[in-house]
Design a protein around this motif. Structure first.
Motif, short mmCIF file in Angstrom:
data_model
loop_
_atom_site.label_atom_id
_atom_site.label_comp_id
_atom_site.label_asym_id
_atom_site.label_seq_id
_atom_site.Cartn_x
_atom_site.Cartn_y
_atom_site.Cartn_z
N VAL A 64 0.92 -1.17 0.08
CA VAL A 64 0.01 -0.01 0.05
C VAL A 64 0.85 1.32 -0.10
O VAL A 64 0.46 2.35 -0.82
N ALA A 68 1.19 4.10 -3.37
CA ALA A 68 1.28 5.51 -3.28
C ALA A 68 1.97 6.32 -3.70
O ALA A 68 1.94 7.50 -4.30
N GLU A 73 -2.78 9.13 -0.58
CA GLU A 73 -3.78 8.83 -1.42
C GLU A 73 -5.08 9.38 -0.98
O GLU A 73 -6.17 9.12 -1.75
N GLY A 74 -5.27 10.09 -0.11
CA GLY A 74 -6.29 11.06 0.14
C GLY A 74 -6.36 12.31 -0.49
O GLY A 74 -7.15 12.72 -1.31
N ILE A 95 -9.88 1.13 5.81
CA ILE A 95 -11.03 1.76 5.67
C ILE A 95 -12.35 1.12 6.62
O ILE A 95 -13.02 2.11 6.93
N ARG A 107 -7.31 -3.77 -1.08
CA ARG A 107 -8.46 -3.30 -1.63
C ARG A 107 -9.14 -2.26 -0.72
O ARG A 107 -10.11 -1.42 -0.99
N ILE A 110 -5.59 2.19 2.39
CA ILE A 110 -5.28 3.05 1.70
C ILE A 110 -4.01 3.88 2.23
O ILE A 110 -4.01 4.04 3.65
N LEU A 133 -12.90 8.04 0.89
CA LEU A 133 -11.76 7.12 0.44
C LEU A 133 -12.26 5.86 0.07
O LEU A 133 -11.52 5.27 -0.95
N SER A 136 -12.72 6.26 -3.44
CA SER A 136 -11.41 6.32 -4.17
C SER A 136 -10.72 5.01 -4.48
O SER A 136 -10.01 4.86 -5.60
N MET A 137 -11.08 4.22 -3.48
CA MET A 137 -10.23 2.78 -3.72
C MET A 137 -10.75 2.07 -5.04
O MET A 137 -9.87 1.37 -5.41
N ILE A 140 -8.19 3.27 -7.45
CA ILE A 140 -7.10 2.78 -6.93
C ILE A 140 -6.53 1.40 -7.21
O ILE A 140 -5.62 1.01 -7.88
N GLU A 141 -7.66 0.47 -6.96
CA GLU A 141 -7.30 -1.09 -7.28
C GLU A 141 -8.11 -1.49 -8.19
O GLU A 141 -8.15 -2.78 -8.27
#
Length: 143
Positions: A64, A68, A73-74, A95, A107, A110, A133, A136-137, A140-141
């Motif tokens: 993770v 980044a 990642e926020g 999360i 997954r 973050i 967040l 957003s994941m 990201i994933e």
């Protein structure tokens, strides 16, 4: 095909209520100072903790933080400093907390700067930010 995780977010307001209940009841600096000195102790007592500690995967954490690439990642800002080993300092955030049955799965973890991490856990908009967040994941994933 990846396993799907379905869960409800923990009502962060329940956690915030407990935390807020220990915040000062006054804004008067003089009163706070007086209380601090009255409570000070040169040799603090020890307390026994009965908390459950969840073992988190070092591999998940390492991935993770590497994913980044030195940026939160926020908020997308660069990590605030480097660790002693030269790796940008970011904090893995589950999360959904492990204590609530959340997965230790990349997954749902973050990498956040300390400010964003505190925002989730202590901010007035922590629950909403945690939900953002989670959304957003998905990008990201890509799940």
């Amino acid at each position: 095909m990846r396993d799907a995780f379905v869960f409800e977010l923990r009502p962060i307001d329940n956690v915030r209520t407990v935390v807020d209940s220990i915040l000062p009841t006054t804004d008067d600096l003089g009163d706070l100072r007086k209380r601090a000195f009255a409570a000070s102790n040169a040799t603090p007592g020890k307390s026994v903790s009965t908390a459950t500690v969840f073992e988190r995967s070092r591999d998940v954490r390492d991935y993770v933080v590497a994913r980044a690439n030195g940026h939160c990642e926020g908020c997308s800002q660069p990590a605030p400093f480097l660790r002693a080993n030269g790796v940008p300092y970011l904090e893995p955030h589950h999360i959904r907390r492990l204590t609530d049955g959340g997965p230790d799965d990349p997954r749902f973890v973050i990498a956040l700067c300390p400010n964003c991490h505190r925002r989730v856990h202590s901010g007035s908009d922590g629950a909403e930010y945690n939900g953002k967040l989670l959304l957003s994941m998905r990008a990201i994933e890509a799940y």
